[in-house]
Design a protein around this motif. Structure first.
Motif, PDB file in Angstrom:
ATOM      1  N   ILE A   1       0.838  -1.196   0.000  1.00  0.00           N
ATOM      2  CA  ILE A   1       0.000   0.000   0.000  1.00  0.00           C
ATOM      3  C   ILE A   1       0.874   1.248   0.000  1.00  0.00           C
ATOM      4  CG2 ILE A   1      -1.733   1.290   1.300  1.00  0.00           C
ATOM      5  CD1 ILE A   1      -2.712  -1.482   2.364  1.00  0.00           C
ATOM      6  N   GLY A   2       1.957   1.230   0.755  1.00  0.00           N
ATOM      7  CA  GLY A   2       2.868   2.366   0.863  1.00  0.00           C
ATOM      8  C   GLY A   2       3.614   2.290   2.175  1.00  0.00           C
ATOM      9  N   ALA A   3       4.391   3.316   2.455  1.00  0.00           N
ATOM     10  CA  ALA A   3       5.137   3.355   3.715  1.00  0.00           C
ATOM     11  C   ALA A   3       4.159   3.439   4.886  1.00  0.00           C
ATOM     12  CB  ALA A   3       6.079   4.551   3.728  1.00  0.00           C
ATOM     13  N   ALA A   4       4.376   2.606   5.895  1.00  0.00           N
ATOM     14  CA  ALA A   4       3.526   2.642   7.090  1.00  0.00           C
ATOM     15  C   ALA A   4       3.832   3.911   7.875  1.00  0.00           C
ATOM     16  CB  ALA A   4       3.766   1.413   7.961  1.00  0.00           C
ATOM     17  N   PRO A   5       2.808   4.649   8.299  1.00  0.00           N
ATOM     18  CA  PRO A   5       3.049   5.858   9.095  1.00  0.00           C
ATOM     19  C   PRO A   5       3.771   5.516  10.408  1.00  0.00           C
ATOM     20  CG  PRO A   5       0.784   5.794   8.295  1.00  0.00           C
ATOM     21  CD  PRO A   5       1.384   4.445   8.009  1.00  0.00           C
ATOM     22  N   ASP A   6       4.852   6.222  10.657  1.00  0.00           N
ATOM     23  CA  ASP A   6       5.612   5.988  11.884  1.00  0.00           C
ATOM     24  C   ASP A   6       4.898   6.672  13.050  1.00  0.00           C
ATOM     25  OD1 ASP A   6       7.613   4.978  13.494  1.00  0.00           O
ATOM     26  OD2 ASP A   6       9.058   6.545  13.000  1.00  0.00           O
ATOM     27  N   PHE A   7       5.230   6.265  14.243  1.00  0.00           N
ATOM     28  CA  PHE A   7       4.663   6.854  15.456  1.00  0.00           C
ATOM     29  C   PHE A   7       5.615   6.596  16.604  1.00  0.00           C
ATOM     30  CE2 PHE A   7       2.706   2.665  14.735  1.00  0.00           C
ATOM     31  CZ  PHE A   7       3.187   1.968  15.835  1.00  0.00           C
ATOM     32  N   THR A   8       5.476   7.392  17.635  1.00  0.00           N
ATOM     33  CA  THR A   8       6.162   7.159  18.901  1.00  0.00           C
ATOM     34  C   THR A   8       5.134   7.376  19.998  1.00  0.00           C
ATOM     35  OG1 THR A   8       8.279   7.924  18.012  1.00  0.00           O
ATOM     36  CG2 THR A   8       8.066   7.848  20.415  1.00  0.00           C
ATOM     37  N   LEU A   9       4.865   6.320  20.765  1.00  0.00           N
ATOM     38  CA  LEU A   9       3.873   6.364  21.833  1.00  0.00           C
ATOM     39  C   LEU A   9       4.451   5.706  23.076  1.00  0.00           C
ATOM     40  CD1 LEU A   9       0.725   5.430  19.693  1.00  0.00           C
ATOM     41  CD2 LEU A   9       1.226   7.657  20.708  1.00  0.00           C
TER      42      LEU A   9
ATOM     43  N   SER B   1       9.011   4.414  25.792  1.00  0.00           N
ATOM     44  CA  SER B   1       8.720   5.080  24.529  1.00  0.00           C
ATOM     45  C   SER B   1       8.955   4.063  23.410  1.00  0.00           C
ATOM     46  CB  SER B   1       9.652   6.285  24.362  1.00  0.00           C
ATOM     47  OG  SER B   1       9.384   6.947  23.167  1.00  0.00           O
ATOM     48  N   VAL B   2       7.958   3.890  22.538  1.00  0.00           N
ATOM     49  CA  VAL B   2       8.024   2.884  21.479  1.00  0.00           C
ATOM     50  C   VAL B   2       7.689   3.534  20.143  1.00  0.00           C
ATOM     51  CG1 VAL B   2       7.038   0.729  20.600  1.00  0.00           C
ATOM     52  CG2 VAL B   2       7.379   1.032  23.069  1.00  0.00           C
ATOM     53  N   SER B   3       8.560   3.304  19.140  1.00  0.00           N
ATOM     54  CA  SER B   3       8.345   3.804  17.783  1.00  0.00           C
ATOM     55  C   SER B   3       8.202   2.634  16.830  1.00  0.00           C
ATOM     56  CB  SER B   3       9.530   4.654  17.328  1.00  0.00           C
ATOM     57  OG  SER B   3       9.678   5.786  18.144  1.00  0.00           O
ATOM     58  N   LEU B   4       7.443   2.837  15.778  1.00  0.00           N
ATOM     59  CA  LEU B   4       7.294   1.784  14.770  1.00  0.00           C
ATOM     60  C   LEU B   4       8.646   1.428  14.167  1.00  0.00           C
ATOM     61  CD1 LEU B   4       5.555  -0.127  13.090  1.00  0.00           C
ATOM     62  CD2 LEU B   4       5.184   1.761  11.473  1.00  0.00           C
TER      63      LEU B   4
ATOM     64  N   ILE C   1      -2.871  -0.195  19.684  1.00  0.00           N
ATOM     65  CA  ILE C   1      -2.896   1.223  20.046  1.00  0.00           C
ATOM     66  C   ILE C   1      -4.293   1.574  20.534  1.00  0.00           C
ATOM     67  CG2 ILE C   1      -2.596   3.587  19.197  1.00  0.00           C
ATOM     68  CD1 ILE C   1      -0.702   2.420  17.037  1.00  0.00           C
ATOM     69  N   THR C   2      -4.394   2.231  21.676  1.00  0.00           N
ATOM     70  CA  THR C   2      -5.696   2.600  22.202  1.00  0.00           C
ATOM     71  C   THR C   2      -6.308   3.740  21.391  1.00  0.00           C
ATOM     72  OG1 THR C   2      -6.965   3.308  24.133  1.00  0.00           O
ATOM     73  CG2 THR C   2      -4.758   4.234  23.895  1.00  0.00           C
ATOM     74  N   VAL C   3      -7.627   3.735  21.291  1.00  0.00           N
ATOM     75  CA  VAL C   3      -8.359   4.871  20.723  1.00  0.00           C
ATOM     76  C   VAL C   3      -8.984   5.690  21.853  1.00  0.00           C
ATOM     77  CG1 VAL C   3      -8.820   3.816  18.474  1.00  0.00           C
ATOM     78  CG2 VAL C   3     -10.454   3.477  20.359  1.00  0.00           C
ATOM     79  N   ASP C   4      -8.658   5.329  23.089  1.00  0.00           N
ATOM     80  CA  ASP C   4      -9.186   6.026  24.267  1.00  0.00           C
ATOM     81  C   ASP C   4      -8.038   6.388  25.219  1.00  0.00           C
ATOM     82  OD1 ASP C   4     -10.824   7.069  26.221  1.00  0.00           O
ATOM     83  OD2 ASP C   4     -11.722   5.143  26.789  1.00  0.00           O
TER      84      ASP C   4
ATOM     85  N   MET D   1      -2.212  13.188  19.365  1.00  0.00           N
ATOM     86  CA  MET D   1      -1.261  12.379  18.615  1.00  0.00           C
ATOM     87  C   MET D   1      -1.856  11.010  18.271  1.00  0.00           C
ATOM     88  SD  MET D   1       2.638  11.302  19.628  1.00  0.00           S
ATOM     89  CE  MET D   1       3.009  13.004  19.992  1.00  0.00           C
ATOM     90  N   VAL D   2      -2.518  10.391  19.245  1.00  0.00           N
ATOM     91  CA  VAL D   2      -3.147   9.088  19.009  1.00  0.00           C
ATOM     92  C   VAL D   2      -4.207   9.214  17.921  1.00  0.00           C
ATOM     93  CG1 VAL D   2      -4.640   7.324  20.039  1.00  0.00           C
ATOM     94  CG2 VAL D   2      -2.638   8.155  21.299  1.00  0.00           C
ATOM     95  N   HIS D   3      -5.012  10.265  17.981  1.00  0.00           N
ATOM     96  CA  HIS D   3      -6.042  10.501  16.965  1.00  0.00           C
ATOM     97  C   HIS D   3      -5.411  10.633  15.575  1.00  0.00           C
ATOM     98  CE1 HIS D   3      -9.689  11.995  15.075  1.00  0.00           C
ATOM     99  NE2 HIS D   3      -8.971  12.996  14.593  1.00  0.00           N
ATOM    100  N   GLU D   4      -4.311  11.380  15.484  1.00  0.00           N
ATOM    101  CA  GLU D   4      -3.636  11.590  14.202  1.00  0.00           C
ATOM    102  C   GLU D   4      -3.046  10.289  13.661  1.00  0.00           C
ATOM    103  OE1 GLU D   4      -2.190  13.597  10.818  1.00  0.00           O
ATOM    104  OE2 GLU D   4      -3.805  14.006  12.238  1.00  0.00           O
ATOM    105  N   ILE D   5      -2.458   9.494  14.529  1.00  0.00           N
ATOM    106  CA  ILE D   5      -1.911   8.200  14.106  1.00  0.00           C
ATOM    107  C   ILE D   5      -3.041   7.310  13.581  1.00  0.00           C
ATOM    108  CG2 ILE D   5      -0.821   6.072  14.926  1.00  0.00           C
ATOM    109  CD1 ILE D   5       0.709   7.971  16.938  1.00  0.00           C
ATOM    110  N   GLY D   6      -4.142   7.258  14.321  1.00  0.00           N
ATOM    111  CA  GLY D   6      -5.286   6.476  13.856  1.00  0.00           C
ATOM    112  C   GLY D   6      -5.752   6.936  12.493  1.00  0.00           C
ATOM    113  N   ARG D   7      -5.863   8.241  12.310  1.00  0.00           N
ATOM    114  CA  ARG D   7      -6.311   8.789  11.030  1.00  0.00           C
ATOM    115  C   ARG D   7      -5.381   8.353   9.903  1.00  0.00           C
ATOM    116  NH1 ARG D   7      -5.097  12.186   7.531  1.00  0.00           N
ATOM    117  NH2 ARG D   7      -3.327  13.055   8.634  1.00  0.00           N
ATOM    118  N   LYS D   8      -4.080   8.376  10.149  1.00  0.00           N
ATOM    119  CA  LYS D   8      -3.115   7.986   9.120  1.00  0.00           C
ATOM    120  C   LYS D   8      -3.256   6.518   8.727  1.00  0.00           C
ATOM    121  CE  LYS D   8       0.393  11.457  10.095  1.00  0.00           C
ATOM    122  NZ  LYS D   8       1.753  11.702  10.599  1.00  0.00           N
TER     123      LYS D   8
END
Length: 194
Positions: free
Chosen positions: A32-40, A47-50, A98-101, A133-140
């Motif tokens: 599909i493409g590059a997976a969006p990176d995140f740090t949560l 601290s964990v990053s993709l 990843i939590t949505v809450d 940040m969590v909301h933005e990661i989910g959106r991506k």
């Protein structure tokens, strides 16, 4: 699922934000493409990053700990697949939930949730963080979440597979996908690099 969420799911599918699994067993899974990176923040407050998972196949899903609907079913399906993967789980395949809450799902809450499903923390991490940040990661990743008046969260349920090179390869919609197909797809991504 609420009416607004059903309408959003239809729009997301029509817009093509993610690809459904459509490769036969003899075909390579699509890219599909590059997976969006995140740090949560993990259930252990690390601290964990993709990008830390490069070299491993990763299944990423979005859940929340107080969910009484589909999240427990999805997490249970993943726990059963984890058991079926045997020794490649943790060393070559990892799960990320990843939590949505994030307002309610603190690291301690996610730690208890992981324990409830006997999650192997050597290969499965549960993440939370700043709500925006969590909301933005989910959106991506194509996940839309909206908090209801009672505090629950309506959200699209996508499980994304990311290959060893950090590419988003396939997304499953819902919690009732075929666990054997899921396991097979994970192993096919492990085998691609051989």
């Amino acid at each position: 699922m609420s009416r607004w969420l059903a309408q959003i799911v239809i729009l997301v599918l029509l817009a093509g934000s993610g690809q459904a699994h459509d490769a036969t067993h003899n075909q390579r899974l699509p890219t599909i493409g590059a997976a969006p990176d995140f740090t949560l923040t993990s259930q252990g407050r690390a601290s964990v990053s993709l990008r830390e998972f490069r070299g491993r196949v990763v299944a990423i899903t979005f859940i929340f700990a107080s969910c009484t609907d589909v999240c427990p079913m999805l997490t249970d399906n993943m726990a059963r697949v984890k058991d079926a993967l045997g020794p490649v789980f943790g060393s070559q395949i990892s799960f990320v939930s990843i939590t949505v809450d994030p307002e309610r799902d603190t690291p301690e809450v996610l730690k208890q949730y992981a324990q409830n499903f006997d999650a192997d923390v050597d290969g499965w991490v549960f993440l939370t963080g700043d709500p925006a940040m969590v909301h933005e990661i989910g959106r991506k990743y194509g996940v839309i979440a909206m908090k209801k008046a009672n505090g629950d969260v309506d959200h699209t349920l996508l499980t994304s597979l990311v290959d060893r090179d950090g590419n988003l390869r396939v997304q499953y919609m819902g919690a009732s996908f075929d666990p054997e197909e899921f396991r097979s797809d994970l192993l096919s991504l492990v085998d691609e690099s051989r």
